[in-house]
Design a protein around this motif. Structure first.
Motif, PDB file in Angstrom:
ATOM      1  N   SER A 133      20.179  54.426  97.822  1.00  0.00           N
ATOM      2  CA  SER A 133      20.196  55.702  97.108  1.00  0.00           C
ATOM      3  C   SER A 133      20.965  55.513  95.801  1.00  0.00           C
ATOM      4  O   SER A 133      22.171  55.238  95.826  1.00  0.00           O
ATOM      5  CB  SER A 133      20.869  56.792  97.950  1.00  0.00           C
ATOM      6  OG  SER A 133      20.956  58.003  97.226  1.00  0.00           O
ATOM      7  N   PRO A 134      20.304  55.609  94.643  1.00  0.00           N
ATOM      8  CA  PRO A 134      20.994  55.397  93.368  1.00  0.00           C
ATOM      9  C   PRO A 134      21.996  56.514  93.065  1.00  0.00           C
ATOM     10  O   PRO A 134      21.663  57.696  93.142  1.00  0.00           O
ATOM     11  CB  PRO A 134      19.854  55.397  92.338  1.00  0.00           C
ATOM     12  CG  PRO A 134      18.591  55.223  93.133  1.00  0.00           C
ATOM     13  CD  PRO A 134      18.863  55.852  94.465  1.00  0.00           C
ATOM     14  N   ASP A 135      23.202  56.099  92.755  1.00  0.00           N
ATOM     15  CA  ASP A 135      24.248  57.029  92.322  1.00  0.00           C
ATOM     16  C   ASP A 135      24.435  56.822  90.822  1.00  0.00           C
ATOM     17  O   ASP A 135      24.916  55.772  90.391  1.00  0.00           O
ATOM     18  CB  ASP A 135      25.533  56.744  93.090  1.00  0.00           C
ATOM     19  CG  ASP A 135      26.654  57.706  92.732  1.00  0.00           C
ATOM     20  OD1 ASP A 135      26.383  58.683  92.002  1.00  0.00           O
ATOM     21  OD2 ASP A 135      27.797  57.491  93.171  1.00  0.00           O
ATOM     22  N   VAL A 136      24.026  57.800  90.032  1.00  0.00           N
ATOM     23  CA  VAL A 136      24.004  57.658  88.572  1.00  0.00           C
ATOM     24  C   VAL A 136      25.189  58.413  87.963  1.00  0.00           C
ATOM     25  O   VAL A 136      25.404  59.588  88.276  1.00  0.00           O
ATOM     26  CB  VAL A 136      22.680  58.188  87.980  1.00  0.00           C
ATOM     27  CG1 VAL A 136      22.661  57.979  86.466  1.00  0.00           C
ATOM     28  CG2 VAL A 136      21.490  57.498  88.636  1.00  0.00           C
ATOM     29  N   SER A 137      25.927  57.725  87.111  1.00  0.00           N
ATOM     30  CA  SER A 137      27.040  58.374  86.406  1.00  0.00           C
ATOM     31  C   SER A 137      27.000  57.970  84.941  1.00  0.00           C
ATOM     32  O   SER A 137      26.532  56.885  84.593  1.00  0.00           O
ATOM     33  CB  SER A 137      28.387  57.988  87.032  1.00  0.00           C
ATOM     34  OG  SER A 137      28.563  56.595  87.013  1.00  0.00           O
ATOM     35  N   ALA A 138      27.497  58.841  84.092  1.00  0.00           N
ATOM     36  CA  ALA A 138      27.495  58.584  82.647  1.00  0.00           C
ATOM     37  C   ALA A 138      28.643  57.664  82.273  1.00  0.00           C
ATOM     38  O   ALA A 138      29.750  57.776  82.812  1.00  0.00           O
ATOM     39  CB  ALA A 138      27.598  59.891  81.882  1.00  0.00           C
ATOM     40  N   ILE A 139      28.376  56.732  81.370  1.00  0.00           N
ATOM     41  CA  ILE A 139      29.427  55.920  80.759  1.00  0.00           C
ATOM     42  C   ILE A 139      29.818  56.617  79.463  1.00  0.00           C
ATOM     43  O   ILE A 139      28.963  56.857  78.605  1.00  0.00           O
ATOM     44  CB  ILE A 139      28.935  54.497  80.465  1.00  0.00           C
ATOM     45  CG1 ILE A 139      28.509  53.805  81.756  1.00  0.00           C
ATOM     46  CG2 ILE A 139      30.023  53.682  79.775  1.00  0.00           C
ATOM     47  CD1 ILE A 139      27.875  52.458  81.530  1.00  0.00           C
ATOM     48  N   ARG A 140      31.068  56.935  79.334  1.00  0.00           N
ATOM     49  CA  ARG A 140      31.519  57.725  78.176  1.00  0.00           C
ATOM     50  C   ARG A 140      32.436  56.893  77.297  1.00  0.00           C
ATOM     51  O   ARG A 140      33.296  56.162  77.781  1.00  0.00           O
ATOM     52  CB  ARG A 140      32.228  58.994  78.632  1.00  0.00           C
ATOM     53  CG  ARG A 140      31.313  59.878  79.486  1.00  0.00           C
ATOM     54  CD  ARG A 140      31.931  61.218  79.811  1.00  0.00           C
ATOM     55  NE  ARG A 140      31.010  62.015  80.605  1.00  0.00           N
ATOM     56  CZ  ARG A 140      30.014  62.743  80.115  1.00  0.00           C
ATOM     57  NH1 ARG A 140      29.830  62.763  78.798  1.00  0.00           N
ATOM     58  NH2 ARG A 140      29.217  63.429  80.910  1.00  0.00           N
ATOM     59  N   GLY A 141      32.228  57.040  76.003  1.00  0.00           N
ATOM     60  CA  GLY A 141      33.069  56.364  75.034  1.00  0.00           C
ATOM     61  C   GLY A 141      34.182  57.278  74.569  1.00  0.00           C
ATOM     62  O   GLY A 141      34.561  58.240  75.241  1.00  0.00           O
ATOM     63  N   GLY A 142      34.697  56.972  73.390  1.00  0.00           N
ATOM     64  CA  GLY A 142      35.739  57.828  72.844  1.00  0.00           C
ATOM     65  C   GLY A 142      35.235  59.232  72.590  1.00  0.00           C
ATOM     66  O   GLY A 142      34.079  59.457  72.276  1.00  0.00           O
ATOM     67  N   GLY A 143      36.101  60.219  72.768  1.00  0.00           N
ATOM     68  CA  GLY A 143      35.707  61.603  72.576  1.00  0.00           C
ATOM     69  C   GLY A 143      34.817  62.118  73.682  1.00  0.00           C
ATOM     70  O   GLY A 143      34.164  63.150  73.551  1.00  0.00           O
ATOM     71  N   ASP A 144      34.756  61.385  74.810  1.00  0.00           N
ATOM     72  CA  ASP A 144      33.973  61.804  75.973  1.00  0.00           C
ATOM     73  C   ASP A 144      32.486  61.874  75.693  1.00  0.00           C
ATOM     74  O   ASP A 144      31.752  62.573  76.375  1.00  0.00           O
ATOM     75  CB  ASP A 144      34.473  63.167  76.485  1.00  0.00           C
ATOM     76  CG  ASP A 144      34.149  63.364  77.962  1.00  0.00           C
ATOM     77  OD1 ASP A 144      34.208  62.377  78.710  1.00  0.00           O
ATOM     78  OD2 ASP A 144      33.828  64.504  78.344  1.00  0.00           O
ATOM     79  N   ALA A 145      32.022  61.168  74.690  1.00  0.00           N
ATOM     80  CA  ALA A 145      30.589  61.168  74.369  1.00  0.00           C
ATOM     81  C   ALA A 145      29.870  60.138  75.240  1.00  0.00           C
ATOM     82  O   ALA A 145      30.345  59.017  75.399  1.00  0.00           O
ATOM     83  CB  ALA A 145      30.380  60.835  72.894  1.00  0.00           C
ATOM     84  N   PRO A 146      28.720  60.495  75.855  1.00  0.00           N
ATOM     85  CA  PRO A 146      27.982  59.542  76.698  1.00  0.00           C
ATOM     86  C   PRO A 146      27.361  58.435  75.855  1.00  0.00           C
ATOM     87  O   PRO A 146      26.755  58.685  74.827  1.00  0.00           O
ATOM     88  CB  PRO A 146      26.905  60.415  77.353  1.00  0.00           C
ATOM     89  CG  PRO A 146      26.725  61.574  76.415  1.00  0.00           C
ATOM     90  CD  PRO A 146      28.063  61.815  75.791  1.00  0.00           C
ATOM     91  N   VAL A 147      27.530  57.198  76.308  1.00  0.00           N
ATOM     92  CA  VAL A 147      26.966  56.050  75.595  1.00  0.00           C
ATOM     93  C   VAL A 147      26.062  55.219  76.496  1.00  0.00           C
ATOM     94  O   VAL A 147      25.536  54.199  76.068  1.00  0.00           O
ATOM     95  CB  VAL A 147      28.086  55.158  75.019  1.00  0.00           C
ATOM     96  CG1 VAL A 147      28.856  55.888  73.949  1.00  0.00           C
ATOM     97  CG2 VAL A 147      29.005  54.661  76.121  1.00  0.00           C
TER      98      VAL A 147
END
Length: 583
Positions: A336-350
């Motif tokens: 079961s894929p667990d997907v999460s966002a990778i965030r850079g500076g300023g909490d922006a998703p990259v």
């Protein structure tokens, strides 16, 4: 010489001018893009350093353009001093800043080091303003040309006739040391993280650092004269090298952040995607899952996940809807894929991090719970219906026997009580059959077959046992005994004697070439099972006889499932039923 009038000033066009303009355009474009990313990605230090580096190259080229078009020695010297006082040192310190920021050593970029760098630039500018010939001895102008370059003709032009002084060599040596320090810092980081970086990414950074250093060393050692300096070409290589790193590999946006979240040692497959859904990194478990090719870095997610069942969109959404079942090391596993966002500076998703949680055991428990619930429903139905009917018949016949003294009524009652006993025994067997097998032993198949043959009603049957005494299987002996008993009894119940029941092993060639058992079969030479019924025979309660319970083969199915085996029914060599059980 050929001059052209530019308003009130005299200017010229040299073969070097198009190169200056081209490099300036690239550097300005990259600086503008990096500025937008700097504000979008949360004021990250490496982006600021990249902007500073592109600004330095731009100023360098502006000075170069001014030197090219100028026709007087004083104007040319002013342009050269602008480059040496501001552009060169901004370039050198920006290179070091970028290396420190990229390698997560920003503690060295503080107000003291920045202040020292700015003081050095200001001091150099002040010295050259007071003593313009501090670095060079200018003897005037020299005429060159005309030449034709790439099909374009250039008239004569003038260049600054200069000789390098000792101060130039000293300052240049210091600049080389700073750039070399930047290269060492970045090189150490690339070596430490070589498993998480693109090969092309490391190459691009090496070009960006190494080419300008090499070009200036050629000038420093006198290999090439100042008027043939390859500095502008080197600056173009630096700009384009870092452009590849930024636009192709996005190293400034995702790798340093995402790599910190990626754990190579995890047993679950882990995949990191960038903002364009390209594979930035993955651990060995993920590469095994998709059988990744050697050049998997930078692959689009659609190509990387292509070997897996289901659409890539469903997989990358995560959750139960994106669950997949795939073969791993020869067995089927559910993830079961667990997907999460990778965030850079300023909490922006990259980018995104996909962790494929192995839920195989969870699914097996859910399936077992489902089967247990179904079995409870079936038990309730059997108790309320299948047991009630023979009980009612027995009760009625005993009442009539008491009234009339008819002994035939008593016999009918006994037959129904016997049927009730059979149903109860099979219910108990079925209840035990579905339980998971915890402990197994090496069980001799031949011995179990003979014991089951003794228990079953085998009058009029012939046993053809084609299993050696040494053949064993890891199993729960009591439940394996029930398997053979029910399969033999199924042959008895659905065929008339004489009947031959053949029991043997299913063999397959091993890696050494020898035959080894991978299962066993039970077949008879009776009437067989119609193809239309073969998918139904293992269902609870399915029977084609009036006095059958329909439990026997469902018990076989439960015991086989509890061992993790598979069972199927087909046609035997003599036209009868053939049951194959594979480990």
């Amino acid at each position: 010489m050929a001059h052209r009038r530019c308003h009130i000033l005299t200017c010229q066009v040299t073969p070097q001018l198009p190169i200056n303009v081209l490099v300036l355009g690239v550097a300005v474009s990259l600086a503008a893009y990096a500025v937008t990313q700097y504000y979008r990605r949360g004021h990250r230090s490496e982006l600021a350093a990249f902007v500073s580096l592109m600004v330095a190259i731009s100023l360098w080229e502006v000075g170069g353009i001014a030197e090219d078009v100028a026709t007087s020695a004083s104007a040319k010297l002013l342009a050269v001093n602008f480059i040496n006082a501001i552009a060169v040192w901004l370039f050198v310190y920006s290179m070091l800043w970028l290396a420190l920021a990229y390698s997560n050593n920003t503690k060295w970029v503080n107000r003291w080091t920045v202040g020292a760098a700015l003081a050095h630039i200001a001091g150099t500018a002040a010295v050259l303003a007071v003593a313009p010939e501090f670095l060079y001895e200018v003897t005037g102008l020299t005429t060159r040309g005309p030449v034709t370059a790439m099909g374009v003709g250039f008239d004569q032009w003038v260049a600054l006739d200069r000789r390098l002084k000792l101060a130039f060599y000293i300052t240049q040596l210091y600049g080389y040391l700073v750039i070399l320090t930047a290269g060492v810092v970045l090189g150490q980081y690339l070596v430490r993280n070589r498993g998480s970086l693109y090969t092309g990414q490391a190459g691009s950074l090496a070009v960006g650092i190494g080419i300008p250093l090499t070009a200036n060393l050629l000038l420093f050692t006198g290999t090439i004269p100042p008027e043939l300096s390859a500095t502008d070409i080197a600056l173009a290589a630096t700009a384009l090298g870092f452009a590849v790193a930024v636009f192709r590999y996005r190293f400034l946006r995702i790798t340093p952040v995402g790599r910190q979240q990626l754990v190579d040692g995890m047993s679950d497959p882990v995949v990191m995607l960038d903002g364009r859904d390209r594979v930035v990194d993955c651990n060995p478990a993920a590469r095994t899952l998709v059988d990744a090719p050697p050049d998997w870095r930078g692959m689009a997610a659609t190509g990387f996940f292509e070997p897996l069942p289901g659409s890539v969109e469903r997989i990358t959404q995560g959750g139960d809807e994106g669950s997949i079942t795939a073969g791993v090391d020869g067995s089927a596993r559910t993830f079961s894929p667990d997907v999460s966002a990778i965030r850079g500076g300023g909490d922006a998703p990259v980018g995104r991090l996909l962790v494929f949680r192995d839920i195989t055991e969870q699914k097996q428990r859910e399936q077992q719970l489902r089967r247990q619930n179904e079995r409870l429903d079936q038990f309730a139905s059997l108790v309320s219906h299948d047991l009630r009917n023979p009980l009612h018949v027995a009760d009625s016949n005993l009442a009539l026997a008491a009234e009339t003294g008819d002994r035939d009524r008593i016999e009918t009652a006994r037959e129904n009580l016997d049927r009730m006993e059979t149903i109860i025994e099979e219910l108990l067997t079925m209840a035990r059959a579905g339980l998971s097998v915890e402990d197994t032993d090496a069980v001799g198949i031949a011995a179990v077959v003979r014991e089951s043959w003794h228990h079953a009603q085998t009058e009029g049957l012939t046993l053809d046992l084609q299993v050696s005494e040494s053949t064993t299987v890891q199993a729960d002996r009591d439940r394996l005994l029930h398997v053979f008993e029910n399969l033999v009894r199924n042959a008895v119940d659905h065929n008339d004697p004489p009947l031959t029941v053949r029991i043997g092993t299913l063999d397959a060639a091993s890696s050494s070439g020898a035959e080894q058992p991978v299962g066993f079969y039970v077949e008879d030479d009776g009437d067989g099972i119609p193809e239309s019924h073969r998918e139904d025979v293992f269902e609870y309660g399915f029977t084609t006889t009036s006095d059958g319970t329909g439990f026997g083969l469902s018990i076989v199915q439960d015991i086989v499932d509890a061992h993790g085996w598979n069972v199927c029914v087909t046609e035997g060599d003599d036209g009868g039923a053939r049951f194959e059980i594979r480990y």
